[in-house]
Scaffold this motif. Structure first.
Motif, PDB file in Angstrom:
ATOM      1  N   LEU A  61     -25.390  -9.552  25.722  1.00 23.64           N
ATOM      2  CA  LEU A  61     -25.812  -9.968  27.056  1.00 23.64           C
ATOM      3  C   LEU A  61     -25.094 -11.243  27.489  1.00 23.64           C
ATOM      4  CD1 LEU A  61     -29.622  -9.269  26.775  1.00 23.64           C
ATOM      5  CD2 LEU A  61     -28.083  -8.233  28.434  1.00 23.64           C
ATOM      6  N   GLU A  62     -24.937 -12.188  26.570  1.00 20.75           N
ATOM      7  CA  GLU A  62     -24.245 -13.430  26.895  1.00 20.75           C
ATOM      8  C   GLU A  62     -22.771 -13.175  27.195  1.00 20.75           C
ATOM      9  OE1 GLU A  62     -25.210 -15.799  23.490  1.00 20.75           O
ATOM     10  OE2 GLU A  62     -27.032 -16.595  24.423  1.00 20.75           O
ATOM     11  N   TYR A  63     -22.185 -12.197  26.491  1.00 24.23           N
ATOM     12  CA  TYR A  63     -20.787 -11.848  26.731  1.00 24.23           C
ATOM     13  C   TYR A  63     -20.612 -11.251  28.123  1.00 24.23           C
ATOM     14  CZ  TYR A  63     -16.263  -9.571  26.263  1.00 24.23           C
ATOM     15  OH  TYR A  63     -14.979  -9.155  26.467  1.00 24.23           O
ATOM     16  N   VAL A 120     -41.382  -7.800  27.622  1.00 22.42           N
ATOM     17  CA  VAL A 120     -40.130  -7.793  28.375  1.00 22.42           C
ATOM     18  C   VAL A 120     -39.114  -8.598  27.579  1.00 22.42           C
ATOM     19  CG1 VAL A 120     -39.001  -8.523  30.496  1.00 22.42           C
ATOM     20  CG2 VAL A 120     -41.311  -7.594  30.595  1.00 22.42           C
ATOM     21  N   GLY A 121     -38.042  -7.943  27.139  1.00 24.46           N
ATOM     22  CA  GLY A 121     -37.021  -8.640  26.366  1.00 24.46           C
ATOM     23  C   GLY A 121     -36.002  -9.338  27.249  1.00 24.46           C
ATOM     24  N   VAL A 122     -35.638  -8.704  28.366  1.00 28.58           N
ATOM     25  CA  VAL A 122     -34.613  -9.244  29.259  1.00 28.58           C
ATOM     26  C   VAL A 122     -35.088  -9.052  30.699  1.00 28.58           C
ATOM     27  CG1 VAL A 122     -32.180  -9.158  29.913  1.00 28.58           C
ATOM     28  CG2 VAL A 122     -32.857  -8.506  27.621  1.00 28.58           C
ATOM     29  N   MET A 123     -34.854 -10.077  31.510  1.00 28.91           N
ATOM     30  CA  MET A 123     -35.229 -10.022  32.928  1.00 28.91           C
ATOM     31  C   MET A 123     -34.072 -10.543  33.759  1.00 28.91           C
ATOM     32  SD  MET A 123     -38.466 -11.857  34.673  1.00 28.91           S
ATOM     33  CE  MET A 123     -38.789 -11.741  36.395  1.00 28.91           C
ATOM     34  N   THR A 124     -33.765  -9.851  34.836  1.00 31.64           N
ATOM     35  CA  THR A 124     -32.682 -10.250  35.728  1.00 31.64           C
ATOM     36  C   THR A 124     -33.245 -10.606  37.090  1.00 31.64           C
ATOM     37  OG1 THR A 124     -31.291  -8.616  34.646  1.00 31.64           O
ATOM     38  CG2 THR A 124     -30.462  -9.553  36.667  1.00 31.64           C
ATOM     39  N   VAL A 125     -32.832 -11.749  37.619  1.00 30.77           N
ATOM     40  CA  VAL A 125     -33.221 -12.154  38.969  1.00 30.77           C
ATOM     41  C   VAL A 125     -32.041 -11.855  39.886  1.00 30.77           C
ATOM     42  CG1 VAL A 125     -33.895 -14.085  40.429  1.00 30.77           C
ATOM     43  CG2 VAL A 125     -34.722 -13.968  38.080  1.00 30.77           C
ATOM     44  N   THR A 126     -32.269 -10.979  40.877  1.00 27.73           N
ATOM     45  CA  THR A 126     -31.208 -10.655  41.832  1.00 27.73           C
ATOM     46  C   THR A 126     -31.378 -11.432  43.134  1.00 27.73           C
ATOM     47  OG1 THR A 126     -32.472  -8.735  42.545  1.00 27.73           O
ATOM     48  CG2 THR A 126     -30.749  -8.371  40.916  1.00 27.73           C
ATOM     49  N   LEU A 129     -18.556 -12.766  31.442  1.00 26.15           N
ATOM     50  CA  LEU A 129     -17.571 -12.022  32.227  1.00 26.15           C
ATOM     51  C   LEU A 129     -17.949 -11.967  33.706  1.00 26.15           C
ATOM     52  CD1 LEU A 129     -16.761  -8.992  29.889  1.00 26.15           C
ATOM     53  CD2 LEU A 129     -15.354 -10.991  30.327  1.00 26.15           C
ATOM     54  N   SER A 130     -19.238 -11.835  33.987  1.00 23.04           N
ATOM     55  CA  SER A 130     -19.678 -11.730  35.380  1.00 23.04           C
ATOM     56  C   SER A 130     -20.038 -13.091  35.982  1.00 23.04           C
ATOM     57  CB  SER A 130     -20.876 -10.793  35.483  1.00 23.04           C
ATOM     58  OG  SER A 130     -21.978 -11.338  34.809  1.00 23.04           O
ATOM     59  N   LYS A 134     -26.460  -3.151  34.227  1.00 20.34           N
ATOM     60  CA  LYS A 134     -26.015  -2.557  35.500  1.00 20.34           C
ATOM     61  C   LYS A 134     -25.844  -3.623  36.578  1.00 20.34           C
ATOM     62  CE  LYS A 134     -28.048   1.997  34.854  1.00 20.34           C
ATOM     63  NZ  LYS A 134     -29.123   2.917  35.270  1.00 20.34           N
ATOM     64  N   HIS A 135     -26.818  -4.535  36.667  1.00 21.84           N
ATOM     65  CA  HIS A 135     -26.747  -5.589  37.683  1.00 21.84           C
ATOM     66  C   HIS A 135     -25.600  -6.546  37.402  1.00 21.84           C
ATOM     67  CE1 HIS A 135     -30.155  -4.677  40.184  1.00 21.84           C
ATOM     68  NE2 HIS A 135     -30.949  -4.556  39.131  1.00 21.84           N
ATOM     69  N   MET A 136     -25.347  -6.844  36.124  1.00 21.14           N
ATOM     70  CA  MET A 136     -24.247  -7.755  35.807  1.00 21.14           C
ATOM     71  C   MET A 136     -22.900  -7.102  36.078  1.00 21.14           C
ATOM     72  SD  MET A 136     -25.179 -10.209  32.619  1.00 21.14           S
ATOM     73  CE  MET A 136     -25.736  -9.035  31.435  1.00 21.14           C
ATOM     74  N   ARG A 137     -22.779  -5.807  35.783  1.00 23.69           N
ATOM     75  CA  ARG A 137     -21.515  -5.101  36.043  1.00 23.69           C
ATOM     76  C   ARG A 137     -21.230  -5.016  37.535  1.00 23.69           C
ATOM     77  NH1 ARG A 137     -22.978  -0.296  33.214  1.00 23.69           N
ATOM     78  NH2 ARG A 137     -23.427  -1.001  31.131  1.00 23.69           N
ATOM     79  N   SER A 138     -22.279  -4.835  38.333  1.00 25.17           N
ATOM     80  CA  SER A 138     -22.078  -4.733  39.784  1.00 25.17           C
ATOM     81  C   SER A 138     -21.999  -6.102  40.454  1.00 25.17           C
ATOM     82  CB  SER A 138     -23.203  -3.909  40.409  1.00 25.17           C
ATOM     83  OG  SER A 138     -24.432  -4.568  40.255  1.00 25.17           O
TER      84      SER A 138
END
Length: 109
Positions: free
Chosen positions: A59-61, A90-96, A65-66, A35-39
């Motif tokens: 995820l890398e794809y 935690v498998g994936v973590m996003t820093v915003t 793109l983003s 969601k964060h990568m799409r936005s």
């Protein structure tokens, strides 16, 4: 000498990750990362070392793109959860928002 270097960089990333958790904004999990990568809000994506290959490539794809940098975390999902200060995997973590940390500069090296 190489194992000491790897351990030092892992501790460095863990300390910077702790600072992000304390002062920045982040999200945990696969769905929220997408969601964060799409936005376009994601600044950095951390993927655990034992993430399944299909999910990792997806995820890398999305990150390509983003135009989001991806860092492959050296440890497993248990270690990433511990570094994030959580008591679960935690498998994936996003820093915003990195906050006071300079984790984004470390990830590009």
């Amino acid at each position: 000498m190489a194992p000491k270097k790897v351990k030092k960089s892992t501790e460095n990333i863990n300390s910077k990750l702790a600072l992000v958790v304390k002062s920045g904004k982040y999200s945990l999990g696969y769905k929220s990362t997408l969601k964060h990568m799409r936005s376009g809000k994601a600044k950095l994506v951390l993927i655990a070392g034992n993430c399944p290959p299909l999910r990792r490539s997806e995820l890398e794809y999305y990150a390509m793109l983003s135009k989001t940098p991806v860092h492959l975390f050296a440890g497993a999902n248990v270690a990433l959860g511990t570094a994030a200060g959580k008591l679960f995997r935690v498998g994936v973590m996003t820093v915003t928002d990195p906050g006071d940390s300079d984790l984004l500069s470390v990830s590009t090296q």
